[in-house]
Design a protein around this motif. Structure first.
Motif, mmCIF file in Angstrom:
data_model
loop_
_atom_site.group_PDB
_atom_site.id
_atom_site.type_symbol
_atom_site.label_atom_id
_atom_site.label_comp_id
_atom_site.label_asym_id
_atom_site.label_seq_id
_atom_site.Cartn_x
_atom_site.Cartn_y
_atom_site.Cartn_z
ATOM 1 N N VAL A 103 0.825 -1.097 0.012
ATOM 2 C CA VAL A 103 -0.178 -0.068 0.108
ATOM 3 C C VAL A 103 0.888 1.255 -0.104
ATOM 4 C CG1 VAL A 103 -2.019 1.324 1.230
ATOM 5 C CG2 VAL A 103 -1.658 -1.421 1.343
ATOM 6 N N CYS A 104 0.763 2.206 -0.824
ATOM 7 C CA CYS A 104 1.412 3.589 -0.810
ATOM 8 C C CYS A 104 0.697 4.484 -1.542
ATOM 9 C CB CYS A 104 2.740 3.319 -1.682
ATOM 10 S SG CYS A 104 2.324 3.115 -3.211
ATOM 11 N N ASP A 105 1.034 5.688 -1.190
ATOM 12 C CA ASP A 105 0.507 6.964 -1.943
ATOM 13 C C ASP A 105 1.485 7.629 -2.966
ATOM 14 O OD1 ASP A 105 2.347 8.191 -0.440
ATOM 15 O OD2 ASP A 105 1.273 9.441 0.622
ATOM 16 N N ARG A 108 5.148 9.285 0.005
ATOM 17 C CA ARG A 108 5.987 8.920 1.178
ATOM 18 C C ARG A 108 5.453 7.987 2.064
ATOM 19 N NH1 ARG A 108 4.606 11.630 5.931
ATOM 20 N NH2 ARG A 108 2.764 13.193 5.771
ATOM 21 N N LEU A 109 4.220 7.578 1.914
ATOM 22 C CA LEU A 109 3.450 6.842 2.875
ATOM 23 C C LEU A 109 3.409 5.317 2.138
ATOM 24 C CD1 LEU A 109 0.377 8.553 4.380
ATOM 25 C CD2 LEU A 109 2.809 8.443 5.297
ATOM 26 N N HIS A 148 -0.629 4.232 8.699
ATOM 27 C CA HIS A 148 -0.231 5.466 9.580
ATOM 28 C C HIS A 148 -1.401 5.920 10.268
ATOM 29 C CE1 HIS A 148 3.949 5.857 7.767
ATOM 30 N NE2 HIS A 148 3.422 5.281 6.952
ATOM 31 N N GLY A 149 -2.314 5.064 10.694
ATOM 32 C CA GLY A 149 -3.437 5.454 11.627
ATOM 33 C C GLY A 149 -4.701 5.621 10.996
ATOM 34 N N THR A 193 14.565 7.904 3.854
ATOM 35 C CA THR A 193 13.686 9.506 3.440
ATOM 36 C C THR A 193 12.959 9.043 2.183
ATOM 37 O OG1 THR A 193 15.675 10.751 4.338
ATOM 38 C CG2 THR A 193 13.870 11.763 2.855
ATOM 39 N N PRO A 194 11.466 8.496 2.693
ATOM 40 C CA PRO A 194 10.620 8.202 1.641
ATOM 41 C C PRO A 194 10.481 9.119 0.372
ATOM 42 C CG PRO A 194 9.675 7.354 3.586
ATOM 43 C CD PRO A 194 10.912 8.675 3.874
ATOM 44 N N ALA A 195 10.317 8.673 -0.878
ATOM 45 C CA ALA A 195 10.215 9.652 -2.111
ATOM 46 C C ALA A 195 9.481 9.037 -3.080
ATOM 47 C CB ALA A 195 11.548 10.122 -2.445
ATOM 48 N N PRO A 196 9.087 9.514 -4.026
ATOM 49 C CA PRO A 196 8.299 8.906 -5.179
ATOM 50 C C PRO A 196 9.214 7.939 -5.770
ATOM 51 C CG PRO A 196 7.656 11.166 -5.335
ATOM 52 C CD PRO A 196 8.667 11.075 -4.073
#
Length: 225
Positions: A103-105, A108-109, A148-149, A193-196
């Motif tokens: 699952v991702c957006d 960054r999530l 993330h909640g 450090t999350p990134a696309p």
């Protein structure tokens, strides 16, 4: 009368001979009778065959195992799509009683989740505590997840090429890609450090990160990480 005449003496001798012959004949006859008829025949032993004894060997039970119902075939497939509010993109791969979800957006999530696949249900968890529950059908998967909640719901569809789920992992970074049926891609490159995620060349299974080529592997559902 002082002397017997010769005639009287002869007569007496004759009588004595007759008596002697008679006695001898009697004795001889008895002896013959004893020898010829007195022996008791020895009885012949008769051998009687023993009666047949019924077999006491227990019958051997049939070794044919009982027939059991054939378990339903578990699907092997990848389902992809977006959450109901389009907050994130979801991919679930199932194979051999296992499942992997991503699952991702796209920014960054993200979360990677794994777990068992039983009775057309999956309950998956990530190392960071995210959770995904879904019912898996032949053509679709529906359920909910936490990211993330936030609790998000989804109804996604089974997908074939070019759609799918891909992953590149090393000690320093992990990149995930979800390729949708229309060929578009969503993913996150996480090196702390999350990134696309960079563009994935799906045909060759490679991508470039800062000029360094990384290799992506298709996720089928039975992986563990």
């Amino acid at each position: 009368m002082g002397r017997r005449s010769p005639l009287v003496t002869l007569a007496a001798t004759a009588v004595g001979l007759v008596v002697l012959l008679a006695v001898n004949s009697t004795v001889t006859g008895n002896t013959d009778l004893t020898q010829t008829g007195g022996a008791t025949p020895t009885p012949t032993a008769t051998t009687t065959a023993p009666a047949a004894t019924p077999s006491t060997t227990p019958s051997t039970p049939s070794t044919t195992p009982p027939q059991t119902a054939t378990p339903p075939t578990q699907p092997t497939a990848v389902y992809v799509g977006r959450t109901t509010g389009r907050e994130a993109t979801v991919a679930i791969a199932v194979k051999n009683g296992r499942a992997v979800a991503y699952v991702c957006d796209g920014r960054r999530l993200e979360a990677w989740l794994t777990g068992p696949f039983r009775d057309n249900q999956v309950v998956l968890r990530s190392r960071t505590g995210e959770r995904l529950v879904a019912a898996i059908g032949a053509k679709s998967a529906t359920g909910s997840l936490t990211l993330h909640g936030r609790t998000l719901r989804f109804a996604i569809s089974v997908a074939g090429p070019p759609a799918g789920l891909y992953r590149s992992a090393s000690k320093s970074r992990t990149i995930g890609w979800i390729v949708l049926p229309d060929g578009s891609q969503v993913g996150v490159d996480n090196d702390g450090t999350p990134a696309p995620a960079p563009r994935l060349d799906r045909e060759r299974g490679v991508a470039s990160v800062g000029g360094v080529r990384v290799t992506a592997q298709p996720i089928t559902g039975d992986e563990t990480f």
